[in-house]
Design a protein around this motif. Structure first.
Motif, PDB file in Angstrom:
ATOM      1  N   ARG A   1      -2.852  -3.139  -2.918  1.00  0.00           N
ATOM      2  CA  ARG A   1      -3.791  -2.516  -1.998  1.00  0.00           C
ATOM      3  C   ARG A   1      -4.708  -3.578  -1.391  1.00  0.00           C
ATOM      4  O   ARG A   1      -4.764  -4.697  -1.859  1.00  0.00           O
TER       5      ARG A   1
ATOM      6  N   ASP B   1      -7.431   0.064   2.487  1.00  0.00           N
ATOM      7  CA  ASP B   1      -7.201   1.188   1.582  1.00  0.00           C
ATOM      8  C   ASP B   1      -8.507   1.937   1.303  1.00  0.00           C
ATOM      9  O   ASP B   1      -8.485   3.156   1.097  1.00  0.00           O
TER      10      ASP B   1
ATOM     11  N   GLU C   1     -11.847  -5.466  -3.885  1.00  0.00           N
ATOM     12  CA  GLU C   1     -10.925  -6.000  -2.882  1.00  0.00           C
ATOM     13  C   GLU C   1     -11.480  -7.266  -2.232  1.00  0.00           C
ATOM     14  O   GLU C   1     -10.730  -8.206  -1.967  1.00  0.00           O
TER      15      GLU C   1
ATOM     16  N   TYR D   1      -4.485   1.475   8.120  1.00  0.00           N
ATOM     17  CA  TYR D   1      -3.916   0.159   8.437  1.00  0.00           C
ATOM     18  C   TYR D   1      -3.515   0.071   9.908  1.00  0.00           C
ATOM     19  O   TYR D   1      -3.688  -0.987  10.530  1.00  0.00           O
TER      20      TYR D   1
ATOM     21  N   GLY E   1      -9.016   4.323   4.080  1.00  0.00           N
ATOM     22  CA  GLY E   1      -8.113   5.457   3.899  1.00  0.00           C
ATOM     23  C   GLY E   1      -8.600   6.398   2.814  1.00  0.00           C
ATOM     24  O   GLY E   1      -8.565   7.626   2.977  1.00  0.00           O
ATOM     25  N   TYR E   2      -9.089   5.825   1.717  1.00  0.00           N
ATOM     26  CA  TYR E   2      -9.600   6.641   0.615  1.00  0.00           C
ATOM     27  C   TYR E   2     -10.819   7.458   1.051  1.00  0.00           C
ATOM     28  O   TYR E   2     -10.922   8.646   0.748  1.00  0.00           O
TER      29      TYR E   2
ATOM     30  N   THR F   1      -2.319  10.732   0.719  1.00  0.00           N
ATOM     31  CA  THR F   1      -2.834   9.372   0.574  1.00  0.00           C
ATOM     32  C   THR F   1      -1.992   8.405   1.391  1.00  0.00           C
ATOM     33  O   THR F   1      -2.525   7.536   2.094  1.00  0.00           O
ATOM     34  N   HIS F   2      -0.691   8.542   1.294  1.00  0.00           N
ATOM     35  CA  HIS F   2       0.220   7.705   2.095  1.00  0.00           C
ATOM     36  C   HIS F   2      -0.146   7.821   3.580  1.00  0.00           C
ATOM     37  O   HIS F   2      -0.284   6.806   4.272  1.00  0.00           O
TER      38      HIS F   2
ATOM     39  N   THR G   1       0.838  -1.195   0.000  1.00  0.00           N
ATOM     40  CA  THR G   1       0.000   0.000   0.000  1.00  0.00           C
ATOM     41  C   THR G   1       0.872   1.243   0.000  1.00  0.00           C
ATOM     42  O   THR G   1       2.099   1.150   0.008  1.00  0.00           O
TER      43      THR G   1
ATOM     44  N   MET H   1      -3.300   6.006   4.437  1.00  0.00           N
ATOM     45  CA  MET H   1      -3.126   4.553   4.483  1.00  0.00           C
ATOM     46  C   MET H   1      -2.451   4.133   5.785  1.00  0.00           C
ATOM     47  O   MET H   1      -2.815   3.117   6.385  1.00  0.00           O
TER      48      MET H   1
ATOM     49  N   GLU I   1      -4.712  -4.015  -9.133  1.00  0.00           N
ATOM     50  CA  GLU I   1      -5.131  -2.807  -8.430  1.00  0.00           C
ATOM     51  C   GLU I   1      -6.559  -2.435  -8.823  1.00  0.00           C
ATOM     52  O   GLU I   1      -6.880  -2.348 -10.008  1.00  0.00           O
TER      53      GLU I   1
ATOM     54  N   ILE J   1       4.615  -0.900   2.907  1.00  0.00           N
ATOM     55  CA  ILE J   1       4.150   0.430   2.542  1.00  0.00           C
ATOM     56  C   ILE J   1       5.230   1.137   1.728  1.00  0.00           C
ATOM     57  O   ILE J   1       6.397   1.153   2.115  1.00  0.00           O
TER      58      ILE J   1
END
Length: 185
Positions: A87, A91, A69, A154, A94-95, A146-147, A12, A150, A36, A122
């Motif tokens: 991913r 994720d 997913e 997680y 997170g999105y 975004t990082h 991710t 995530m 993905e 990661i």
């Protein structure tokens, strides 16, 4: 889910950090992988004139990613050995948070039920390799956010991180396989 998910390894991070390139290199070595969700959904929705796109309907886009997913997770049980996921279910959380959208209970339940190896790879933001394209419209600042999203998603789901080095694809492959071997994968 069963302990069999210990062989499910998630990669991710933010967009443009080399995840898909790394997973493709692992696949060339014979390892199993998932595709993905985001890029495939964008391509399909664009082809059919759909609106489940991150720049049109982020909620619908997230629901399609969740379905993707869950399907990838189910399909991985039919594959032998380690499986690398481009991913995973967290994720989607997170999105949604990154997009300022509520995380519905069914998404939280999915993250609790559909598990992966506790150690998640990661990919840190890496401006030197970051590039935009037809499906990746985010700028580097959004890649960094975004990082961070995530990491939060997680961590909240109980995963530990193994940060990928900023290194060549070959070095990253050796790094990942060294950790997978150490995990008994």
């Amino acid at each position: 889910m069963s302990a069999d998910t210990d062989r499910f390894f998630v990669l991710t991070g933010g967009p443009g950090s080399g995840k898909t390139t790394l997973i493709a290199a692992l696949e060339r070595l014979g390892y199993r992988r998932s595709e993905e969700a985001g890029r495939a959904i964008i391509q399909a929705q664009s082809a059919i004139g759909g609106s489940a796109l991150p720049w049109a309907d982020r909620g619908a886009f997230a629901e399609l990613m969740l379905s993707w997913e869950l399907r990838s997770h189910a399909m991985a049980f039919g594959q032998d050995g380690p499986v690398f996921f481009d991913r995973g279910v967290p994720d989607v959380i997170g999105y949604l948070r990154l997009s300022g959208l509520a995380v519905a209970d069914h998404v939280r339940r999915a993250a609790a039920l559909y598990r992966y190896n506790r150690r998640v790879f990661i990919a840190p933001p890496w401006e030197a390799i970051f590039a935009q394209d037809g499906e990746r419209k985010q700028d580097f600042d959004e890649a960094v956010r975004t990082h961070e999203a995530m990491v939060e998603a997680y961590s909240a789901a109980g995963y530990e991180f193994v940060a990928l080095p900023l290194a060549s694809v070959e070095e990253r492959v050796r790094f990942v396989l060294g950790h997978v071997g150490a995990a008994g994968g």
